[in-house]
Design an enzyme around this catalytic site. Sequence first.
Site, mmCIF file in Angstrom:
data_model
loop_
_atom_site.group_PDB
_atom_site.id
_atom_site.type_symbol
_atom_site.label_atom_id
_atom_site.label_comp_id
_atom_site.label_asym_id
_atom_site.label_seq_id
_atom_site.Cartn_x
_atom_site.Cartn_y
_atom_site.Cartn_z
ATOM 1 N N ARG A 147 21.993 45.079 42.581
ATOM 2 C CA ARG A 147 21.628 43.908 43.394
ATOM 3 C C ARG A 147 22.072 44.059 44.859
ATOM 4 N NH1 ARG A 147 19.454 43.616 39.255
ATOM 5 N NH2 ARG A 147 19.217 41.820 37.889
ATOM 6 N N SER A 149 18.140 34.330 38.120
ATOM 7 C CA SER A 149 19.590 34.366 37.883
ATOM 8 C C SER A 149 20.312 33.871 39.124
ATOM 9 C CB SER A 149 20.060 35.782 37.573
ATOM 10 O OG SER A 149 19.519 36.183 36.351
ATOM 11 N N GLU A 178 23.819 34.996 43.486
ATOM 12 C CA GLU A 178 22.821 36.027 43.800
ATOM 13 C C GLU A 178 21.860 35.622 44.936
ATOM 14 O OE1 GLU A 178 20.612 38.159 40.546
ATOM 15 O OE2 GLU A 178 18.899 37.478 41.693
HETATM 16 C C1 LIG Z 1 12.161 32.914 37.345
HETATM 17 C C2 LIG Z 1 12.772 34.041 38.150
HETATM 18 C C3 LIG Z 1 13.112 35.215 37.503
HETATM 19 C C4 LIG Z 1 13.696 36.278 38.211
HETATM 20 N N1 LIG Z 1 14.020 37.444 37.559
HETATM 21 C C5 LIG Z 1 14.599 38.468 38.217
HETATM 22 C C6 LIG Z 1 14.953 39.690 37.551
HETATM 23 O O1 LIG Z 1 14.730 39.846 36.366
HETATM 24 N N2 LIG Z 1 15.540 40.679 38.280
HETATM 25 C C7 LIG Z 1 15.775 40.560 39.614
HETATM 26 O O2 LIG Z 1 16.301 41.507 40.218
HETATM 27 N N3 LIG Z 1 15.433 39.413 40.281
HETATM 28 C C8 LIG Z 1 14.871 38.387 39.613
HETATM 29 N N4 LIG Z 1 14.545 37.226 40.276
HETATM 30 C C9 LIG Z 1 14.796 37.126 41.724
HETATM 31 C C10 LIG Z 1 13.549 37.432 42.585
HETATM 32 O O3 LIG Z 1 12.409 37.491 41.787
HETATM 33 C C11 LIG Z 1 13.693 38.748 43.344
HETATM 34 O O4 LIG Z 1 14.843 38.708 44.148
HETATM 35 C C12 LIG Z 1 12.474 39.033 44.222
HETATM 36 O O5 LIG Z 1 12.585 40.320 44.801
HETATM 37 C C13 LIG Z 1 12.307 38.003 45.316
HETATM 38 O O6 LIG Z 1 11.106 38.267 46.007
HETATM 39 P P1 LIG Z 1 10.607 37.272 47.147
HETATM 40 O O7 LIG Z 1 9.449 37.880 47.817
HETATM 41 O O8 LIG Z 1 10.404 35.925 46.598
HETATM 42 O O9 LIG Z 1 11.894 37.318 48.090
HETATM 43 P P2 LIG Z 1 12.553 36.168 49.047
HETATM 44 O O10 LIG Z 1 13.280 35.226 48.173
HETATM 45 O O11 LIG Z 1 11.447 35.609 49.873
HETATM 46 O O12 LIG Z 1 13.514 37.049 49.862
HETATM 47 C C14 LIG Z 1 14.640 37.644 49.245
HETATM 48 C C15 LIG Z 1 15.499 38.351 50.295
HETATM 49 O O13 LIG Z 1 14.778 39.447 50.817
HETATM 50 C C16 LIG Z 1 14.635 39.340 52.220
HETATM 51 N N5 LIG Z 1 13.273 39.782 52.520
HETATM 52 C C17 LIG Z 1 12.125 39.281 51.979
HETATM 53 N N6 LIG Z 1 11.081 39.952 52.455
HETATM 54 C C18 LIG Z 1 11.563 40.885 53.310
HETATM 55 C C19 LIG Z 1 10.963 41.891 54.147
HETATM 56 N N7 LIG Z 1 9.643 42.066 54.168
HETATM 57 N N8 LIG Z 1 11.777 42.658 54.913
HETATM 58 C C20 LIG Z 1 13.116 42.503 54.883
HETATM 59 N N9 LIG Z 1 13.733 41.570 54.145
HETATM 60 C C21 LIG Z 1 12.963 40.777 53.357
HETATM 61 C C22 LIG Z 1 14.860 37.879 52.545
HETATM 62 O O14 LIG Z 1 15.381 37.728 53.855
HETATM 63 C C23 LIG Z 1 15.860 37.469 51.493
HETATM 64 O O15 LIG Z 1 17.164 37.837 51.913
HETATM 65 C C24 LIG Z 1 13.947 36.142 39.592
HETATM 66 C C25 LIG Z 1 13.575 34.952 40.246
HETATM 67 C C26 LIG Z 1 12.994 33.911 39.542
HETATM 68 C C27 LIG Z 1 12.611 32.653 40.269
#
Ligand SMILES: Cc1cc2nc3c(=O)[nH]c(=O)nc-3n(C[C@H](O)[C@H](O)[C@H](O)COP(=O)(O)OP(=O)(O)OC[C@H]3O[C@@H](n4cnc5c(N)ncnc54)[C@H](O)[C@@H]3O)c2cc1C
Length: 337
Positions: free
Chosen positions: A165, A239, A328
Site C-alpha cells: 500500500r 478497507s 488507508e
Molecule cells: C468497495 C471498495 C473496495 C476496494 N478494494 C480494494 C482492494 O481490494 N485493494 C486495494 O488495494 N484497494 C481497494 N480499494 C481502494 C481503491 O479502490 C484503490 O485505492 C483505487 O486505486 C482507487 O482508485 P481511484 O481512481 O478511485 O483513486 P482516488 O481515490 O481518486 O485517488 C487515490 C490516490 O491516488 C492519487 N491519484 C489518483 N490519480 C492520480 C494520478 N493520475 N496521478 C497521481 N496521483 C493520483 C490521489 O491523489 C489519491 O492520493 C477499494 C475501494 C472500495 C471503495
Amino acid sequence: MKIRENVNISELSTMKIGGIARYVFEIEDTTEVFMIIPKMEEMGIKKYYFLGSGANTFATDDGFDGVIIVNKIQGIQKEDLGDKIRYTVGGGVDWDEFVDETVKNGLTGIECLAGIPGTVGAAPVQNIGAYGQEVKDSISKILALDMKKQQFVSLSREECDFSYRHSIFNSGLRGRYFIYAVEFILEKGEIQGELYRSLQTYLDENKISSRSPEVLAEAVREVRNSKLPIAGEEASSGSFFKNIYVKEDEIEELDKRGIPHHGTKINVAWLIEQSGLIGKTFHGFRVSEKAPLVLINDSAKSYEELKKAVQEISKVVEEKFGFKLEQEPNVIGVDND
Ligand SMILES: Cc1cc2nc3c(=O)[nH]c(=O)nc-3n(C[C@H](O)[C@H](O)[C@H](O)COP(=O)(O)OP(=O)(O)OC[C@H]3O[C@@H](n4cnc5c(N)ncnc54)[C@H](O)[C@@H]3O)c2cc1C
C-alpha cells in the site's frame, strides 16, 4: 479540459465526505496534460490535488481552496512481445475494464485484482493489492507530468519504491507526479503456485479446476461481492484500516497471545472483530459485518463525524490489543499540506 467551479467534493468521493473544491480540472486527453500548469498560473491557483474516481479519497469539511485535477484520460494501446504483451493505458481508464481486457486475452498478472474500483492512474499510488497479487509486479513504467520540473517523465518500477500500500506517489513525493498513463507487461498463461486461501476455497466449493485468468478474475469478483461492499451501493473507501506489519522478532509474541498473522502481517480484521466492533455504528459509520476493515457511511455528512468514529474505533482496539490502527484512504486538504 473541462473546468468546474465550487464543486462538492463529497460527489467526487465514494465515501461521500468532503466540503467544496474551489476548482476542478477534468483532463480528458494527454494533450491537455500540457495545459495543467499554464492554466493554474493563468488562474492564479497555487494548490492542487490529483484525483481518479475518489474510491480511496475524501476531504475535510473545509473543502479545498485550490484545484482538484481529475484524470479522465482514456485509451488502451497494446503491443505483442511474443509470450508477453505490453499495454500502455490512459490514467483515467476504469481499472476493472482494463483487467477485463487482459484476462480476455489470456494474460496473467492482474486477474486477482479484478473488481477493485478506481482508475488505472491511481492503481500504482497505493500499489493496489488483493488475493495475493499486487499491481507493482505487472507495472513496467509510469508516464507522468513532473509538476516540479514541469516536464514529462518516465519512471521505472524501481524508482517508484513500491511496497505494501505504498509508493513514492503516496509518501515522500506525494503530489509531485501526475500519472497520465501506466505501462504494464503481462504474460500469456496462468498463475503459478498456491492461490490465496479464500479464492482456493471458492474454487473448490464450486468445483472449478481451471486457473485461466478469465475464470480466476470472475471467481475473484464473486468472492469480493460476497465479502465487500459493492461500489456504488454502499458508501465506503474500501478497507479503511491497513493491516499491520510487525518485526520478525515480534512473531513469537503474537503466537503466544494467539493473534492470527500471515508472516509478519497481522490480521487487523480479526483485531476489530475480537474488539466487538462488527456491525456497530459510530457517528453514522458502520463497521462492515462482511469486511471488518471497511467503514460504511450509512448516514454521516461530515468529516468531523468520520474523525470521531475513527478515534473511537481505534481507541477500543488499542486498549484491547495495544496496536495503533492506521488509515488507508487519502484526505484532500490534509495529506497534501
Ligand atoms: C468497495 C471498495 C473496495 C476496494 N478494494 C480494494 C482492494 O481490494 N485493494 C486495494 O488495494 N484497494 C481497494 N480499494 C481502494 C481503491 O479502490 C484503490 O485505492 C483505487 O486505486 C482507487 O482508485 P481511484 O481512481 O478511485 O483513486 P482516488 O481515490 O481518486 O485517488 C487515490 C490516490 O491516488 C492519487 N491519484 C489518483 N490519480 C492520480 C494520478 N493520475 N496521478 C497521481 N496521483 C493520483 C490521489 O491523489 C489519491 O492520493 C477499494 C475501494 C472500495 C471503495
